[in-house]
Write a protein that holds these residues in place. Structure first.
Motif, PDB file in Angstrom:
ATOM      1  N   LYS A  52     -65.637  68.561  22.331  1.00  0.00           N
ATOM      2  CA  LYS A  52     -66.052  67.473  21.452  1.00  0.00           C
ATOM      3  C   LYS A  52     -66.764  67.970  20.194  1.00  0.00           C
ATOM      4  O   LYS A  52     -66.744  67.301  19.166  1.00  0.00           O
ATOM      5  CB  LYS A  52     -66.984  66.533  22.218  1.00  0.00           C
ATOM      6  CG  LYS A  52     -66.255  65.640  23.201  1.00  0.00           C
ATOM      7  CD  LYS A  52     -67.230  64.978  24.131  1.00  0.00           C
ATOM      8  CE  LYS A  52     -66.566  63.837  24.869  1.00  0.00           C
ATOM      9  NZ  LYS A  52     -66.491  62.614  24.063  1.00  0.00           N
ATOM     10  N   CYS A  84     -64.719  61.132  20.453  1.00  0.00           N
ATOM     11  CA  CYS A  84     -66.066  61.023  19.897  1.00  0.00           C
ATOM     12  C   CYS A  84     -66.829  62.321  20.103  1.00  0.00           C
ATOM     13  O   CYS A  84     -66.621  63.035  21.079  1.00  0.00           O
ATOM     14  CB  CYS A  84     -66.769  59.873  20.610  1.00  0.00           C
ATOM     15  SG  CYS A  84     -68.441  59.575  20.068  1.00  0.00           S
ATOM     16  N   GLY A  86     -70.016  62.224  20.659  1.00  0.00           N
ATOM     17  CA  GLY A  86     -70.921  61.902  21.763  1.00  0.00           C
ATOM     18  C   GLY A  86     -70.224  62.142  23.104  1.00  0.00           C
ATOM     19  O   GLY A  86     -69.002  62.320  23.165  1.00  0.00           O
ATOM     20  N   ALA A  87     -71.026  62.139  24.168  1.00  0.00           N
ATOM     21  CA  ALA A  87     -70.453  62.411  25.486  1.00  0.00           C
ATOM     22  C   ALA A  87     -71.115  61.502  26.521  1.00  0.00           C
ATOM     23  O   ALA A  87     -71.607  61.970  27.546  1.00  0.00           O
ATOM     24  CB  ALA A  87     -70.639  63.882  25.838  1.00  0.00           C
ATOM     25  N   CYS A  88     -71.105  60.212  26.241  1.00  0.00           N
ATOM     26  CA  CYS A  88     -71.745  59.267  27.158  1.00  0.00           C
ATOM     27  C   CYS A  88     -71.042  59.325  28.516  1.00  0.00           C
ATOM     28  O   CYS A  88     -69.808  59.324  28.574  1.00  0.00           O
ATOM     29  CB  CYS A  88     -71.694  57.862  26.581  1.00  0.00           C
ATOM     30  SG  CYS A  88     -72.444  57.780  24.948  1.00  0.00           S
ATOM     31  N   TYR A  90     -70.458  57.314  30.804  1.00  0.00           N
ATOM     32  CA  TYR A  90     -69.657  56.173  31.254  1.00  0.00           C
ATOM     33  C   TYR A  90     -68.528  55.855  30.273  1.00  0.00           C
ATOM     34  O   TYR A  90     -67.823  54.864  30.424  1.00  0.00           O
ATOM     35  CB  TYR A  90     -70.560  54.928  31.368  1.00  0.00           C
ATOM     36  CG  TYR A  90     -71.377  54.745  30.118  1.00  0.00           C
ATOM     37  CD1 TYR A  90     -70.813  54.192  28.983  1.00  0.00           C
ATOM     38  CD2 TYR A  90     -72.691  55.213  30.051  1.00  0.00           C
ATOM     39  CE1 TYR A  90     -71.527  54.084  27.816  1.00  0.00           C
ATOM     40  CE2 TYR A  90     -73.417  55.110  28.883  1.00  0.00           C
ATOM     41  CZ  TYR A  90     -72.828  54.542  27.765  1.00  0.00           C
ATOM     42  OH  TYR A  90     -73.522  54.463  26.600  1.00  0.00           O
ATOM     43  N   CYS A  91     -68.343  56.668  29.238  1.00  0.00           N
ATOM     44  CA  CYS A  91     -67.470  56.296  28.123  1.00  0.00           C
ATOM     45  C   CYS A  91     -66.010  56.101  28.565  1.00  0.00           C
ATOM     46  O   CYS A  91     -65.380  57.013  29.085  1.00  0.00           O
ATOM     47  CB  CYS A  91     -67.523  57.368  27.055  1.00  0.00           C
ATOM     48  SG  CYS A  91     -66.413  56.996  25.681  1.00  0.00           S
ATOM     49  N   VAL A  93     -63.479  55.797  26.682  1.00  0.00           N
ATOM     50  CA  VAL A  93     -62.541  56.537  25.822  1.00  0.00           C
ATOM     51  C   VAL A  93     -62.236  57.909  26.442  1.00  0.00           C
ATOM     52  O   VAL A  93     -61.162  58.466  26.259  1.00  0.00           O
ATOM     53  CB  VAL A  93     -63.118  56.696  24.395  1.00  0.00           C
ATOM     54  CG1 VAL A  93     -62.130  57.405  23.479  1.00  0.00           C
ATOM     55  CG2 VAL A  93     -63.500  55.347  23.798  1.00  0.00           C
ATOM     56  N   SER A 144     -63.643  55.141  19.276  1.00  0.00           N
ATOM     57  CA  SER A 144     -64.407  56.235  18.654  1.00  0.00           C
ATOM     58  C   SER A 144     -65.741  55.641  18.242  1.00  0.00           C
ATOM     59  O   SER A 144     -65.982  54.457  18.440  1.00  0.00           O
ATOM     60  CB  SER A 144     -63.662  56.743  17.410  1.00  0.00           C
ATOM     61  OG  SER A 144     -63.617  55.735  16.420  1.00  0.00           O
ATOM     62  N   ASP A 145     -66.617  56.471  17.666  1.00  0.00           N
ATOM     63  CA  ASP A 145     -67.827  55.908  17.061  1.00  0.00           C
ATOM     64  C   ASP A 145     -67.684  56.038  15.551  1.00  0.00           C
ATOM     65  O   ASP A 145     -67.660  57.142  15.002  1.00  0.00           O
ATOM     66  CB  ASP A 145     -69.100  56.604  17.563  1.00  0.00           C
ATOM     67  CG  ASP A 145     -70.323  55.762  17.203  1.00  0.00           C
ATOM     68  OD1 ASP A 145     -70.530  55.526  15.993  1.00  0.00           O
ATOM     69  OD2 ASP A 145     -71.054  55.317  18.103  1.00  0.00           O
ATOM     70  N   LYS A 176     -73.615  54.073  18.485  1.00  0.00           N
ATOM     71  CA  LYS A 176     -74.783  54.667  19.136  1.00  0.00           C
ATOM     72  C   LYS A 176     -75.390  55.738  18.231  1.00  0.00           C
ATOM     73  O   LYS A 176     -76.196  56.549  18.677  1.00  0.00           O
ATOM     74  CB  LYS A 176     -74.376  55.278  20.478  1.00  0.00           C
ATOM     75  CG  LYS A 176     -73.929  54.232  21.476  1.00  0.00           C
ATOM     76  CD  LYS A 176     -73.640  54.820  22.835  1.00  0.00           C
ATOM     77  CE  LYS A 176     -73.454  53.738  23.877  1.00  0.00           C
ATOM     78  NZ  LYS A 176     -72.233  52.956  23.721  1.00  0.00           N
ATOM     79  N   PHE A 177     -74.973  55.740  16.986  1.00  0.00           N
ATOM     80  CA  PHE A 177     -75.487  56.718  16.021  1.00  0.00           C
ATOM     81  C   PHE A 177     -76.054  55.999  14.807  1.00  0.00           C
ATOM     82  O   PHE A 177     -75.677  54.859  14.525  1.00  0.00           O
ATOM     83  CB  PHE A 177     -74.357  57.638  15.550  1.00  0.00           C
ATOM     84  CG  PHE A 177     -73.842  58.561  16.619  1.00  0.00           C
ATOM     85  CD1 PHE A 177     -74.373  59.839  16.774  1.00  0.00           C
ATOM     86  CD2 PHE A 177     -72.828  58.155  17.470  1.00  0.00           C
ATOM     87  CE1 PHE A 177     -73.891  60.694  17.761  1.00  0.00           C
ATOM     88  CE2 PHE A 177     -72.339  58.998  18.457  1.00  0.00           C
ATOM     89  CZ  PHE A 177     -72.870  60.271  18.603  1.00  0.00           C
ATOM     90  N   THR A 210     -76.061  61.264  21.568  1.00  0.00           N
ATOM     91  CA  THR A 210     -76.106  60.152  20.616  1.00  0.00           C
ATOM     92  C   THR A 210     -77.515  60.120  20.014  1.00  0.00           C
ATOM     93  O   THR A 210     -78.378  60.903  20.406  1.00  0.00           O
ATOM     94  CB  THR A 210     -75.813  58.828  21.327  1.00  0.00           C
ATOM     95  OG1 THR A 210     -76.807  58.653  22.332  1.00  0.00           O
ATOM     96  CG2 THR A 210     -74.443  58.835  21.966  1.00  0.00           C
TER      97      THR A 210
HETATM   98  S1  SF4 Z   1     -70.841  57.023  21.462  1.00  0.00           S
HETATM   99 FE1  SF4 Z   1     -69.331  55.525  22.175  1.00  0.00          FE
HETATM  100  S2  SF4 Z   1     -67.343  56.498  21.865  1.00  0.00           S
HETATM  101 FE2  SF4 Z   1     -68.901  58.095  21.737  1.00  0.00          FE
HETATM  102  S3  SF4 Z   1     -69.018  58.952  23.819  1.00  0.00           S
HETATM  103 FE3  SF4 Z   1     -70.588  57.354  23.654  1.00  0.00          FE
HETATM  104  S4  SF4 Z   1     -69.591  55.483  24.413  1.00  0.00           S
HETATM  105 FE4  SF4 Z   1     -67.954  56.969  23.953  1.00  0.00          FE
END
Ligand code: SF4
Length: 345
Positions: A52, A84, A86-88, A90-91, A93, A144-145, A176-177, A210
């Motif tokens: 990522k 993205c 980010g690496a949430c 639960y994401c 995507v 995406s973000d 989230k940014f 994030t």
């Molecule tokens: S910011 Fe949104 S798109 Fe990016 S990893 Fe987190 S949940 Fe997924």
């Protein structure tokens, strides 16, 4: 905001328009590799987080379709990007690919034309609904973000200009940014940002890479003053620690109540989405982020749900969930009654 700085760029030949070439130039020196398909990269010997942060893919979006949503927006716009930084944990995507670097689509003009063509076929004036009273709304950030994508290319600036000038359409995206360069654009309330919020102590564990919750809350007034409509997205709501989640949400709501300007509160609405998790993502997370799994994977509270994509999703057991929603709405109503809930599920 973390600075995205890839060291490898994959591209498909049809992505190399002026924009594609400019993006490669902007990150030079990087390793630049051609790939026949943007969604079928050669096997990468790097992990989830490195993929990522170190890789960017440039592609041309071929499926140019607006899809009905009726929740976050009337329609989901064709994606400007997929994946993205980010690496949430639960994401959704990230659920469908073994590695998920940012793939940026360079045929931005075609995407905007698709949206224009789509909206022009719809009846006008629009029948008011929960997504907007006046305009047809298009979610431009479902895969995406957008705040991250805006640091890479001009696609988001062009999209915000497009929606500002469009007589019938409005953009919306959750983020989230906090990307301060977006403040210099001129959306004239035709783009709605939905800052995603959850209790800060939980966000630190699950919203990996994030921007902190405190920073997102502090940015809300600034984005409103820069001409955005600003809503909040309470998503995902994660239930933990017996009654602790209730106290933490109350604290979050109080923080919003104390921080936001009266004019920001007057236009603010929210959406609330309880956690949906996924079995294969759970297994992957046990390697990548096991701490997050102690919050996301709570079988005693959850049940299976077969997703439309055919995966095994997990959600809170329906009777428990309706109680949880009741509790959430009650705290919400007691603390931030000025923030109408557009939908909750
Ligand atoms: S910011 Fe949104 S798109 Fe990016 S990893 Fe987190 S949940 Fe997924």
């Amino acid at each position: 905001m973390h600075h995205f700085s890839p060291n490898t760029i994959f591209y498909t030949p049809d992505a190399l328009n002026e924009r594609g070439k400019d993006i490669i130039q902007q990150y030079n020196p990087v390793e630049v590799l051609q790939t026949p398909q943007h969604n079928r990269l050669p096997p990468l010997e790097i992990g989830h987080y490195k993929a990522k942060s170190d890789i960017l893919v440039l592609g041309r979006l071929k499926t140019l379709q607006c899809k009905w949503s009726g929740r976050s927006a009337d329609y989901i716009a064709p994606s400007f990007a997929n994946g993205c930084f980010g690496a949430c944990a639960y994401c959704y995507v990230d659920r469908h690919k073994p590695v998920n670097p940012i793939t940026l689509f360079t045929n931005v003009e075609e995407i905007l034309q698709t949206i224009d063509k789509h909206v022009q076929q719809l009846p006008w004036p629009k029948k008011p609904n929960q997504t907007d009273e006046v305009y047809y709304t298009y979610d431009i950030g479902c895969n995406s973000d957008v705040s991250v994508d805006a640091t890479i290319a001009d696609s988001i600036r062009l999209a915000i200009d497009f929606f500002r000038d469009h007589p019938k359409a409005k953009a919306t995206f959750a983020t989230k940014f906090v990307n301060p360069t977006l403040l210099a654009l001129n959306p004239q309330r035709k783009t709605r940002i939905r800052f995603s919020l959850m209790p800060a102590r939980i966000s630190k564990l699950v919203d990996v890479r994030t921007d902190p919750i405190e920073q997102r809350i502090q940015a809300i007034n600034d984005f409103y003053q820069a001409g955005y409509e600003v809503h909040v997205n309470f998503s995902p709501v994660i239930v933990y620690g017996g009654k602790q989640w209730r106290a933490d949400y109350q604290e979050l709501f109080l923080q919003l109540d104390q921080t936001l300007l009266p004019e920001v509160k007057a236009q603010m609405q929210s959406e609330v989405i309880f956690l949906t998790h996924n079995r294969s993502q759970h297994e992957a997370n046990l390697e990548i982020n096991p701490k997050a799994e102690t919050l996301l994977w709570t079988p005693v509270l959850q049940e299976d749900k077969r997703s439309q994509m055919g995966g095994y999703n997990i959600r809170y057991e329906r009777h428990l969930k309706s109680k949880m929603m009741e509790v959430f709405q009650q705290i919400h109503q007691e603390t931030i009654p000025w923030c109408h809930i557009r939908y909750i599920f």
